[in-house]
Design a protein around this motif. Structure first.
Motif, PDB file in Angstrom:
ATOM      1  N   GLU A  69      78.568  -9.698  99.656  1.00  9.75           N
ATOM      2  CA  GLU A  69      79.570  -8.232 100.221  1.00  9.75           C
ATOM      3  C   GLU A  69      80.093  -7.884  98.706  1.00  9.75           C
ATOM      4  N   ILE A  70      79.726  -6.420  98.339  1.00 10.81           N
ATOM      5  CA  ILE A  70      80.401  -6.025  97.175  1.00 10.81           C
ATOM      6  C   ILE A  70      82.027  -5.706  97.546  1.00 10.81           C
ATOM      7  N   VAL A  71      82.907  -6.523  96.596  1.00  9.59           N
ATOM      8  CA  VAL A  71      84.273  -6.522  96.954  1.00  9.59           C
ATOM      9  C   VAL A  71      84.804  -5.884  95.761  1.00  9.59           C
ATOM     10  N   ALA A  72      84.199  -5.649  94.713  1.00  4.93           N
ATOM     11  CA  ALA A  72      84.728  -4.792  93.386  1.00  4.93           C
ATOM     12  C   ALA A  72      83.704  -4.460  92.588  1.00  4.93           C
ATOM     13  N   VAL A  73      83.894  -3.320  91.749  1.00  2.00           N
ATOM     14  CA  VAL A  73      83.115  -2.906  90.668  1.00  2.00           C
ATOM     15  C   VAL A  73      83.780  -3.063  89.398  1.00  2.00           C
ATOM     16  N   MET A  74      82.638  -3.326  88.523  1.00  2.00           N
ATOM     17  CA  MET A  74      83.411  -3.450  87.188  1.00  2.00           C
ATOM     18  C   MET A  74      82.694  -2.391  86.487  1.00  2.00           C
ATOM     19  N   GLU A  75      83.858  -1.688  85.795  1.00  2.00           N
ATOM     20  CA  GLU A  75      83.328  -0.518  84.869  1.00  2.00           C
ATOM     21  C   GLU A  75      83.498  -0.617  83.403  1.00  2.00           C
ATOM     22  N   MET A  76      82.420  -0.597  82.771  1.00  2.00           N
ATOM     23  CA  MET A  76      82.591  -0.737  81.169  1.00  2.00           C
ATOM     24  C   MET A  76      82.254   0.433  80.639  1.00  2.00           C
ATOM     25  N   SER A  77      83.243   0.944  79.800  1.00  2.00           N
ATOM     26  CA  SER A  77      83.145   2.130  79.004  1.00  2.00           C
ATOM     27  C   SER A  77      83.237   1.913  77.290  1.00  2.00           C
ATOM     28  N   THR A  78      82.152   2.333  76.910  1.00  2.00           N
ATOM     29  CA  THR A  78      82.098   2.298  75.416  1.00  2.00           C
ATOM     30  C   THR A  78      82.319   3.572  74.629  1.00  2.00           C
ATOM     31  N   ASN A  79      83.437   3.672  73.649  1.00  2.00           N
ATOM     32  CA  ASN A  79      83.953   4.747  73.081  1.00  2.00           C
ATOM     33  C   ASN A  79      82.902   5.185  71.918  1.00  2.00           C
ATOM     34  N   ILE A  80      82.334   6.553  72.563  1.00  2.00           N
ATOM     35  CA  ILE A  80      81.442   7.372  71.409  1.00  2.00           C
ATOM     36  C   ILE A  80      82.095   8.325  70.738  1.00  2.00           C
ATOM     37  N   THR A  81      83.410   8.578  70.717  1.00  2.00           N
ATOM     38  CA  THR A  81      84.059   9.731  70.360  1.00  2.00           C
ATOM     39  C   THR A  81      83.321  10.018  68.752  1.00  2.00           C
ATOM     40  N   ASP A  82      83.393   9.068  67.891  1.00  2.00           N
ATOM     41  CA  ASP A  82      82.848   9.114  66.397  1.00  2.00           C
ATOM     42  C   ASP A  82      81.826   9.832  66.542  1.00  2.00           C
TER      43      ASP A  82
END
Length: 218
Positions: free
Chosen positions: A111-124
């Motif tokens: 059962e999906i109990v949580a979601v991991m969100e991974m964000s890479t900063n590409i501002t430059d």
């Protein structure tokens, strides 16, 4: 090397230290429940967004009062697949940052109990893309300016040749004046390009469009 000859002792020690891996990865990580509340964050997230455990992700990332449309976290909760998107988030100091987001489901007893969100900063990278785009627009503008000057030179040369063919000194002088004016424009354009190559503030000046229209008419 055979599998039974591999020394797993160092890896076993590192595997037990997974929290260090979680905090040291060079991207923002947040774990969210189905209500989109933040359950856990890594060190880089805390550095740029603060300690936001228990808060709603869209309030933290976007300062919104409602969930984001096409939210990749919601999609992952729905279908259990990895999703990605490009977003603009706001850090705790109020600055905008461009990020690429990936989401992955976390299971417990299938059962999906949580979601991991991974964000890479590409501002430059985004800023570099903007600079390159502006450079392309500048080159296109200069190309049009040069083309207009060359058109003026062609017109002046035509008038000069026409005056010479008719032995009309007045016509020759008129054409030569057009040629000189456009040569001066080329010189000024080259000087402007060299001037812009140096970093400085560029003063803005008002110009009269009537002179441009008059030159085209001639």
């Amino acid at each position: 090397m055979a599998l039974n000859q591999v020394d797993f002792s160092k890896w076993e020690a590192a595997r037990n230290d997974y929290p260090q891996l979680f905090h040291r990865v060079p991207c923002y990580i947040s774990v969210q429940n189905p209500e989109l509340q933040i359950l856990q964050t890594n060190q880089l997230f805390q550095q740029d967004f603060g300690n936001r455990i228990g808060e709603l992700c869209y309030e933290v990332y976007k300062r919104r009062s409602t969930p984001c449309p096409e939210c990749p976290v919601v999609k992952t909760f729905t279908d259990g697949q990895v999703h990605s998107s490009e977003e603009i988030v706001i850090t705790q100091d109020g600055k905008e940052a461009f990020v690429i987001v990936y989401t992955s489901p976390l299971y417990n007893n299938n059962e999906i109990v949580a979601v991991m969100e991974m964000s890479t900063n590409i501002t430059d990278i985004k800023r570099l893309q903007t600079d390159l785009s502006l450079m392309g627009q500048t080159v296109a503008t200069m190309a049009h300016s040069i083309k207009n000057i060359l058109t003026g030179l062609d017109g002046g040369i035509y008038v000069v040749n026409s005056g010479l063919a008719q032995d009309n000194k007045e016509e020759v002088l008129k054409g030569w004046e057009i040629v000189q004016r456009n040569v001066a424009r080329i010189s000024n354009l080259v000087k402007d390009i060299l001037y812009c190559a140096k970093k400085r503030e560029h003063p803005l000046n008002l110009i009269a469009p009537n002179q441009v229209a008059y030159d085209v008419f001639e």
